[in-house]
Design a protein around this motif. Structure first.
Motif, PDB file in Angstrom:
ATOM      1  N   UNK A  53      -0.925 -13.392   0.345  1.00 28.29           N
ATOM      2  CA  UNK A  53      -1.171 -14.553   0.329  1.00 28.29           C
ATOM      3  C   UNK A  53      -2.785 -14.810   0.509  1.00 28.29           C
ATOM      4  N   UNK A  54      -3.270 -15.479  -0.506  1.00 27.50           N
ATOM      5  CA  UNK A  54      -4.795 -15.265  -0.403  1.00 27.50           C
ATOM      6  C   UNK A  54      -5.267 -16.857  -0.200  1.00 27.50           C
ATOM      7  N   UNK A  55      -6.040 -16.954   1.030  1.00 27.33           N
ATOM      8  CA  UNK A  55      -6.026 -18.461   1.556  1.00 27.33           C
ATOM      9  C   UNK A  55      -7.565 -18.994   1.091  1.00 27.33           C
ATOM     10  N   UNK A  70      -7.102 -23.841  -1.820  1.00 23.07           N
ATOM     11  CA  UNK A  70      -6.065 -23.694  -2.800  1.00 23.07           C
ATOM     12  C   UNK A  70      -5.408 -22.119  -2.465  1.00 23.07           C
ATOM     13  N   UNK A  71      -4.146 -21.768  -2.297  1.00 20.91           N
ATOM     14  CA  UNK A  71      -3.760 -20.563  -1.968  1.00 20.91           C
ATOM     15  C   UNK A  71      -2.739 -19.962  -2.816  1.00 20.91           C
ATOM     16  N   UNK A  72      -3.169 -18.901  -3.557  1.00 17.98           N
ATOM     17  CA  UNK A  72      -1.941 -18.346  -4.275  1.00 17.98           C
ATOM     18  C   UNK A  72      -1.040 -17.597  -3.513  1.00 17.98           C
ATOM     19  N   UNK A  73       0.286 -17.463  -3.826  1.00 18.13           N
ATOM     20  CA  UNK A  73       1.273 -16.433  -3.213  1.00 18.13           C
ATOM     21  C   UNK A  73       1.728 -15.815  -4.181  1.00 18.13           C
ATOM     22  N   UNK A  74       1.665 -14.504  -4.397  1.00 17.18           N
ATOM     23  CA  UNK A  74       1.799 -13.732  -5.439  1.00 17.18           C
ATOM     24  C   UNK A  74       2.770 -12.575  -5.064  1.00 17.18           C
ATOM     25  N   UNK A  75       3.736 -12.166  -5.786  1.00 15.83           N
ATOM     26  CA  UNK A  75       4.407 -10.999  -5.760  1.00 15.83           C
ATOM     27  C   UNK A  75       3.801  -9.934  -6.569  1.00 15.83           C
ATOM     28  N   UNK A  76       3.164  -8.979  -5.673  1.00 16.48           N
ATOM     29  CA  UNK A  76       2.245  -7.989  -6.523  1.00 16.48           C
ATOM     30  C   UNK A  76       2.980  -6.886  -7.266  1.00 16.48           C
ATOM     31  N   UNK A  77       4.336  -6.614  -6.589  1.00 12.54           N
ATOM     32  CA  UNK A  77       4.922  -5.752  -7.455  1.00 12.54           C
ATOM     33  C   UNK A  77       6.034  -6.359  -8.217  1.00 12.54           C
TER      34      UNK A  77
END
Length: 633
Positions: free
Chosen positions: A554-556, A600-607
């Motif tokens: 979660x990158x704010x 803007x906040x990316x929410x990413x599944x890193x695996x």
């Protein structure tokens, strides 16, 4: 040479070499260079390099996107490029006490391995003398004692170097300051002899009321003499002061002659003030603090042992043990013995015994498999795998380990056990308690280990129950149902495709699949039950891993690392277990926008590669109760 040394070397070469690097920091996924000339960097080579996701240029920074393992790559890069890691790391700030703890840990951590090794040499030497293999007057004893004693005797020199790195002072100047404090003719005894030679034997030196000998004057100012060999705290304060002098003279002196004129003025100003003012004041304050600890132990050794033993592992978790460790080092280097840390000795064995008991009671095969390596490392004093991976998440076993440590500490203190060196951790620590022909302290240390182990093991084995529900999934069941993991939205706001992100590394899906959220509320909540895997000091990004294994970033905001934590407030710490819906971080949307940054906040599944598919929500607006992403396996 680190694991990513080859990758780091290629990165340094392709950003234009170390001479093209002005500074370097890192955030949760990328190396952030400030280059002298960005045109010298080979963008295409870096983008196509194995281990590099992509390259970005933003906010005056040349950003090499690596992924979650960027801290390990960063360590190798600073080594290859000759950059001071201490000087370039971003600070999380905090109150005065937190900054003090950070300073102490930064000064002592770099040489703790060497300190432990030296202590083990001294302990081994004492053991061999006790076993009558040679005498304390033999050449063998003298050599081994010198090897073990050197780090303690010249402590100011070593701390001069590490403190200089911490305070951004020229490290060589820090070494010279430490060496000056160890110079024989400035020690208190030498000064007293010089004064008596001048004024007559038995003459009362100035400052005698303070119990301090003194030379007559330095430029007309009384010079208080004190023994700084083996001292710990004065050098840190003198170096901190010297760093400010260096900063001032770097502004005043032309760059062409800074190499020798800046150190000249630093030494000429900082050392006299250190000898005249800083050293005597700090020495008196540390003596008072040490006397306070001795008074508490004198009042009730039992109470001191219980408190220190019970809370020691908690202090370690929060880094607060750095408020106690320097006192023990100071006492041992100056007095040859200390009881300050004795009460904490049994803590690692209590923790290890608890894990032993849990091994027999855990139902989850994966968790049970973690126990043997944690037990082995715990025997040698390294308990982090046991604490963070096994006992702390389950709370009750961790408390049982605290109880075992407290009783072990109580036993040692009521028997007056004293440590004579800062030796190895864990089982090697028993050598710390040998004093010449007297090994009673070592015998007591073995008894305390037995006490801590029995109590920790028994409490856990008989009073802890593993409530984990382990479902046996047959091949039939697997075939009958799709296995999926739902992720709730960590942030309330409007959902956009990840491709709309202003940062191309996110937009291109280089770090994994996910979505973009335009927040309408400055709160980040846990989207599942799991663990805080990474929490960057600036609080702008948080990495989580669910109990089922999904890794989520979660990158704010974009480039909000440059706010250095302003506008953010953390509610959890790295390593914490979290529950679905728990508040993790709060952030001020208006303040971030006012500073010129996007929220803007990316929410990413890193695996992402671990899943057959990542399905994003079709809803345009979400709250913390809505499913945002579903992972299919």
């Amino acid at each position: 040479m680190g694991k990513y040394y080859d990758l780091a070397k290629q990165i340094v070469d392709n950003v234009g070499g170390k001479e093209n690097i002005n500074s370097l920091t890192h955030c949760i996924t990328r190396l952030r260079f400030k280059l002298k000339d960005e045109s010298k960097a080979n963008d295409d080579v870096l983008k196509n390099m194995d281990g590099v996701v992509t390259v970005m240029k933003s906010g005056g920074q040349y950003q090499v996107v690596i992924g979650n393992h960027v801290p390990a790559v960063y360590e190798d890069v600073v080594t290859i490029a000759g950059i001071s890691a201490d000087a370039e790391q971003e600070s999380s700030g905090g109150n005065l006490f937190n900054r003090l703890i950070d300073i102490l840990s930064g000064c002592f951590q770099p040489f703790l391995g060497a300190l432990a090794a030296a202590g083990m040499v001294k302990g081994l030497n004492a053991l061999l003398v006790f076993l009558k293999l040679y005498s304390a007057t033999s050449g063998t004893y003298t050599m081994l004692n010198g090897i073990g004693d050197a780090i303690f005797y010249f402590m100011p020199v070593i701390l001069g170097y590490t403190a200089a790195r911490k305070f951004n002072l020229n490290p060589m100047v820090g070494i010279v300051i430490g060496a000056a404090l160890c110079y024989p003719t400035v020690q208190g005894s030498a000064l007293q002899a010089a004064f008596e030679t001048t004024a007559g034997a038995g003459a009362a030196a100035p400052y005698s009321l303070l119990g301090l000998p003194a030379y007559d004057t330095f430029l007309g100012i009384p010079w208080v003499g004190a023994g700084y060999t083996s001292s710990v705290v004065p050098i840190i304060f003198i170096v901190a002061f010297a760093a400010q002098i260096q900063k001032l003279f770097k502004k005043l002196i032309p760059e062409v002659v800074q190499t020798f004129l800046v150190p000249f003025f630093v030494l000429l100003i900082a050392l006299p003030i250190g000898f005249l003012v800083i050293g005597p004041i700090i020495s008196m304050l540390t003596d008072l603090l040490s006397a306070g600890f001795q008074a508490l132990m004198g009042f009730s050794p039992a109470l001191y042992g219980i408190i220190l033993g019970f809370f020691w592992q908690v202090l370690v978790i929060f880094g607060l043990h750095w408020s106690v460790v320097p006192l023990a080092i100071m006492q041992i280097t100056q007095e040859g013995a200390s009881q300050v840390l004795v009460g904490s000795f049994a803590a690692s064995f209590a923790q290890t015994a608890v894990v032993m008991a849990m091994f027999f009671k855990l139902k989850d095969a994966k968790m049970k498999a973690l126990c043997p390596p944690a037990i082995i490392s715990g025997i040698f004093g390294v308990t982090e795998p046991a604490i963070y991976g096994i006992t702390l998440p389950r709370k009750t076993p961790f408390i049982f380990s605290m109880i075992g440590a407290a009783v072990g500490g109580l036993y040692l203190m009521i028997n007056g056990v004293t440590s004579y060196t800062m030796g190895g951790l864990g089982i090697f620590g028993v050598l710390n308690f040998i004093n010449g022909d007297d090994a009673s302290g070592m015998i007591h240390s073995f008894v305390s280990i037995l006490i801590a182990v029995v109590i920790g093991f028994a409490l856990t084995f008989f009073f802890w129950k593993d409530d984990t529900v382990v479902e046996e999934v047959t091949e039939n069941k697997k075939a009958q149902k799709a296995i999926k993991e739902a992720v709730l939205s960590p942030v309330k706001g409007r959902v956009l495709p990840l491709s709309k992100a202003s940062d191309q590394a996110f937009a291109q899906g280089a770090l994994g699949k996910g979505v973009l959220i335009e927040p309408t509320e400055g709160v980040v909540r846990a989207p599942f039950d799991g663990t805080v895997m990474t929490l960057f000091p600036t609080l702008h990004a948080i990495g989580l891993i669910s109990d089922q294994g999904m890794e989520l970033l979660i990158h704010i905001g974009m480039d909000t690392v440059q706010l250095e934590g302003n506008g953010f407030e953390g509610k959890v710490a790295q390593g914490d277990k979290v529950k679905k819906g728990q508040v993790l971080v709060t952030f001020d949307i208006d303040a971030i926008k006012a500073a010129g940054y996007s929220v803007e906040t990316p929410v990413i599944v890193t695996n992402t590669a671990d899943y057959l598919d990542i399905v994003e929500t079709q809803e345009r607006d979400v709250t913390s109760n809505d499913t945002l992403i579903t992972g299919l396996t």
